[in-house]
Design a protein around this motif. Sequence first.
Motif, PDB file in Angstrom:
ATOM      1  N   GLN A   5       6.729  -3.056  -7.506  1.00 30.94           N
ATOM      2  CA  GLN A   5       7.882  -3.613  -8.209  1.00 30.94           C
ATOM      3  C   GLN A   5       8.776  -4.451  -7.300  1.00 30.94           C
ATOM      4  O   GLN A   5       9.406  -5.412  -7.751  1.00 30.94           O
ATOM      5  N   SER A   6       8.864  -4.107  -6.036  1.00 28.09           N
ATOM      6  CA  SER A   6       9.827  -4.763  -5.143  1.00 28.09           C
ATOM      7  C   SER A   6       9.217  -5.889  -4.304  1.00 28.09           C
ATOM      8  O   SER A   6       9.953  -6.620  -3.644  1.00 28.09           O
TER       9      SER A   6
ATOM     10  N   SER B  82       0.833  -1.199   0.000  1.00 26.64           N
ATOM     11  CA  SER B  82       0.000   0.000   0.000  1.00 26.64           C
ATOM     12  C   SER B  82       0.865   1.245   0.000  1.00 26.64           C
ATOM     13  O   SER B  82       1.985   1.234   0.508  1.00 26.64           O
ATOM     14  N   ALA B  83       0.343   2.306  -0.578  1.00 25.40           N
ATOM     15  CA  ALA B  83       1.004   3.624  -0.513  1.00 25.40           C
ATOM     16  C   ALA B  83       0.056   4.663  -1.058  1.00 25.40           C
ATOM     17  O   ALA B  83      -0.636   4.435  -2.050  1.00 25.40           O
ATOM     18  N   ARG B  84      -0.013   5.804  -0.404  1.00 21.34           N
ATOM     19  CA  ARG B  84      -0.861   6.887  -0.896  1.00 21.34           C
ATOM     20  C   ARG B  84      -0.205   7.629  -2.050  1.00 21.34           C
ATOM     21  O   ARG B  84      -0.866   8.216  -2.886  1.00 21.34           O
ATOM     22  N   ASN B  85       1.109   7.598  -2.101  1.00 22.72           N
ATOM     23  CA  ASN B  85       1.857   8.301  -3.140  1.00 22.72           C
ATOM     24  C   ASN B  85       2.089   7.369  -4.328  1.00 22.72           C
ATOM     25  O   ASN B  85       2.538   6.239  -4.162  1.00 22.72           O
ATOM     26  N   ASP B  86       1.773   7.827  -5.550  1.00 21.87           N
ATOM     27  CA  ASP B  86       1.889   6.981  -6.735  1.00 21.87           C
ATOM     28  C   ASP B  86       3.300   6.452  -6.939  1.00 21.87           C
ATOM     29  O   ASP B  86       3.499   5.290  -7.286  1.00 21.87           O
ATOM     30  N   GLU B  87       4.296   7.305  -6.699  1.00 23.96           N
ATOM     31  CA  GLU B  87       5.682   6.893  -6.900  1.00 23.96           C
ATOM     32  C   GLU B  87       6.057   5.789  -5.913  1.00 23.96           C
ATOM     33  O   GLU B  87       6.704   4.802  -6.279  1.00 23.96           O
ATOM     34  N   ARG B  88       5.642   5.955  -4.677  1.00 25.12           N
ATOM     35  CA  ARG B  88       5.954   4.950  -3.667  1.00 25.12           C
ATOM     36  C   ARG B  88       5.195   3.650  -3.941  1.00 25.12           C
ATOM     37  O   ARG B  88       5.714   2.552  -3.741  1.00 25.12           O
ATOM     38  N   LEU B  89       3.941   3.779  -4.404  1.00 22.28           N
ATOM     39  CA  LEU B  89       3.157   2.599  -4.729  1.00 22.28           C
ATOM     40  C   LEU B  89       3.824   1.807  -5.843  1.00 22.28           C
ATOM     41  O   LEU B  89       3.892   0.575  -5.790  1.00 22.28           O
TER      42      LEU B  89
ATOM     43  N   TRP C  54       7.005   1.639  -6.531  1.00 24.84           N
ATOM     44  CA  TRP C  54       8.158   0.952  -5.956  1.00 24.84           C
ATOM     45  C   TRP C  54       7.710  -0.270  -5.157  1.00 24.84           C
ATOM     46  O   TRP C  54       8.297  -1.350  -5.254  1.00 24.84           O
ATOM     47  N   ASN C  55       6.654  -0.113  -4.355  1.00 24.85           N
ATOM     48  CA  ASN C  55       6.185  -1.228  -3.536  1.00 24.85           C
ATOM     49  C   ASN C  55       5.702  -2.400  -4.397  1.00 24.85           C
ATOM     50  O   ASN C  55       5.948  -3.560  -4.059  1.00 24.85           O
TER      51      ASN C  55
END
Length: 350
Positions: free
Chosen positions: A118-119, A106-113, A115-116
């Motif tokens: 992909q990893s 989960s992530a509210r930020n598109d960039e962080r989502l 990454w999450n």
Amino acid sequence: MARDLVRLSDVAKAAGVSQGTASNVFSRPDLVREEVRERVRETARKLGYAGPDPRGRLLRAGKSNAIGVATAEPLSYFFDDPFARELMRGISEACDERAAGLALVSARNDERLAWNIQSALVDGFVLLCIENGEKLVELTRERQLPFVALALGKPDESISAIGVDDYAGAQMAARHLGELGHRRFGILALEFDDLTEGPVDDARIAGATYSTSRDRANGYFEELALYGVTRQSIPIYETRSSAESVSRGLDHILGQSTPTAILCMSDRVAMFAIEELARRGLSVPGDISIVGFDGVPEAATFAPPLTTIAQPIAEIGRRAVKAILEGDGAVHREVLPLELVVRQSAARAG
């Protein structure tokens, strides 16, 4: 030697064993004599070596035996929302049966989502497309791993999805109230897109980002028309599924009409509505009947117990896991049945 640069070969050399023996200490310790195991582990501790990186082992194996459950909602959604909790129960049970792991992504930020996604060390994803669903699908497709979408906003026949017929379920809810003699209604809706809250008109429903809310609204309208109830006579308010927004929704509905029944697009919204009506001195179902949608476990023990359209939430989760871990890579689509569960929150119109 810098602790973060210590390798397995360094440990083997310092302990006076082969690299293969050192590797077995960490991955297959039963193959190594106890005194050798202790020597290698003590050497590793002194050098600051914590063990092989599990990511490398998983990548070499080609399988992680784990499922990722991804959403653009905050992580608290998995624990706070009764629908999400019941869904996770089904997913967890299916993972337990297969001795598979489970990762929440989960992530509210598109960039962080991105990454999450992909990893994540998983074999596939269950996508909770409550919000920003198309972005979730796009990011997951880039991983080229199997995935199943739940509550996808816009229909897409090219992807695997498991869900229910929201239109038909809404018709069932409206029919129940119509048969009880109700003719004056309000609707507390779920989100039609990610950004707004407030009164809803026909154009907003037609242009909805989320088909779930649009289909439920249209199902209500279609069925109520059979009882002579016009669309124009029904105030509808888009909530954000919170107590505060439901309170504002009731302000709008009660300010526009004197409904004898309110259709709620989720059990959570329905339970907030019952609590708020009680604070205003209005009883359910004495003054206003309420019907929810979802069939979360809490609905059965609420006061009063909630009449609702129950979907097999846990079963949806179980089938999603099965489709990912046992699927053949083909598109997998299922529509599961709904059930009207009659309890005490809806009564015959006075």
